[in-house]
Structure formats: C-alpha cells, structure tokens
Motif scaffolding. Sequence first.
Motif, mmCIF file in Angstrom:
data_model
loop_
_atom_site.group_PDB
_atom_site.id
_atom_site.type_symbol
_atom_site.label_atom_id
_atom_site.label_comp_id
_atom_site.label_asym_id
_atom_site.label_seq_id
_atom_site.Cartn_x
_atom_site.Cartn_y
_atom_site.Cartn_z
ATOM 1 N N ALA A 131 0.820 -1.220 0.000
ATOM 2 C CA ALA A 131 0.000 0.000 0.000
ATOM 3 C C ALA A 131 0.853 1.269 0.000
ATOM 4 N N ALA A 135 -3.927 4.980 1.242
ATOM 5 C CA ALA A 135 -4.376 3.590 1.425
ATOM 6 C C ALA A 135 -3.848 2.993 2.725
ATOM 7 N N PHE A 139 -6.342 1.493 5.565
ATOM 8 C CA PHE A 139 -6.371 0.029 5.504
ATOM 9 C C PHE A 139 -7.040 -0.625 6.716
ATOM 10 N N GLN A 202 -6.417 -1.059 -3.416
ATOM 11 C CA GLN A 202 -5.820 0.144 -4.005
ATOM 12 C C GLN A 202 -6.835 1.280 -4.177
ATOM 13 N N LEU A 204 -8.566 2.397 -1.967
ATOM 14 C CA LEU A 204 -8.558 3.179 -0.722
ATOM 15 C C LEU A 204 -7.851 4.518 -0.898
ATOM 16 N N ASN A 205 -7.019 4.623 -1.930
ATOM 17 C CA ASN A 205 -6.345 5.900 -2.200
ATOM 18 C C ASN A 205 -7.323 6.989 -2.624
#
Length: 246
Positions: A131, A135, A139, A202, A204-205
């Motif tokens: 990550a 992210a 997480f 990914q 999450l970015n």
Amino acid sequence: MTIHHTKGIVLRSVKYGETSVIVTIYTELFGVQSYIVNGVRSSSKKGSGKANMFQPASLLDMQVYHNDLKNLQRIREFSWAFMYQHIFFDVMKNAAALFMVELLQKTLKQPEANPDLYHFIEDAFLHLDEAKGQAIGNFPLFFALHLATMYGFRLNDDFTSETPYLDLQEGEFTKDHPVHPHFLDMPYSYITSQLLKVMQPQELNEIPLNQETRRKLLQAFQAFYVLHVPDFGTLKTLPVLQEVLG
C-alpha cells in the motif's frame, strides 16, 4: 502421526523455556492452532533468526503434525511463505498490521478450516505491504469492515440521503435517529458506505480522510465488534494506531 502441508499467519508468540516458543497460528488447513517450536531462541545467530519468523503477521509455509485430540501441535519444518518488504520496518504499516492481528486474535475462535476467510486475510496483509499514500491509513478501516462481512455480521450498505444514520447495533443504515448511542451520522455514515464499496484495496487511495475522521471511525468500528462478538473487550493496539496515523 500424519504430516500436513499448510500455510499460516502468525497471531501470537510466547517464550517458553530457554529456547522455545509457543505460537498461535491461523492455518489454512486447520483454522487457529497452537504449536510448540523448540530451539528457535538459542543465543546463536541461527536460532534468533528463526525466532523472527514467528513475529505477529508473519506468513509461513509449514509442514505440521496434526492430532485433533491435542491442544498443542508440532511443526516439522517452516519457511517464509512470503517475505514482506515493508510491514516489519515501516512504522505505519506495522501499526496497521498489529491492529489487524489483534482483531483476528479476538475474533478467530474456531479450530476449523475456512479457506475463503484465510485467503481474504492473507491477501489483506499482502496488499498492506504494497500500500501507498492514503491507502495505508485507510487500511485498518477497510479490513475491520470487510472482515465482519466474512464472519457474517456485515453492515448492509444501503446508505442514501434518506437513510443517513448508521445503526451499529442493527448493522444497517436508517432514516430515524437511533434511540441508543451506537450509531454514526453524517459525514461518518457516508464515509463508511464508501469504504464498504471498496473491492480492491488500491481503491482506498481515492478516499481522503483526516486524522480525526479515522479516529472516529476506528472507535465506531470497535464498538460494532463489541456489539457483535461476545467478550470482545477493547483493542490495545487502537491507541497506538491512532497515534501513528496522526
């Protein structure tokens, strides 16, 4: 006694005697198991290097002896299933990994195989290791929400502008303000809905969150587990994680 080949994720390691450890490992084949491993803590460099392989979150490949009648099993051989590039050295990733491990310690109770759950967990640690940016901080939120789904007490993602309250007790979004204190309102309910929609880590970015928002959500998700997992207690890693993410 039969020898089995299985992968496993280390959850806990306790020193035993002069040179041994007792480790709790979530295995692909047998669920949660405890193993006694002799001679890994000797003063020689060879021994201490092996002990490092049993730190929490390690992914191992193992040849194990298994007897259903025993509480303590033995490992015949072990090696890294995957060598992390960052989790053991990066402060933020390590704090996230230890939070994830503690969440697993408190929720994985059964010594029985669940391949889908095992692969979800293994995949999560591999993605955390890779990550970047936002992210990493997001997480633990992603993991806590999606782990609950794997256990079967998921939050239903039915958020709309007409149902802005997330009732943590019932596990659903509602239009009415709950009468108990276990709920999230805007913007936290909306953000939770966005996190529930994430299918690949990914993504999450694309959810920028500040320290205060993450803190509020982590507390709420802990409350959600307390409501749905008997004897859950509190997460000791949570204050550390919040400090590091700050």
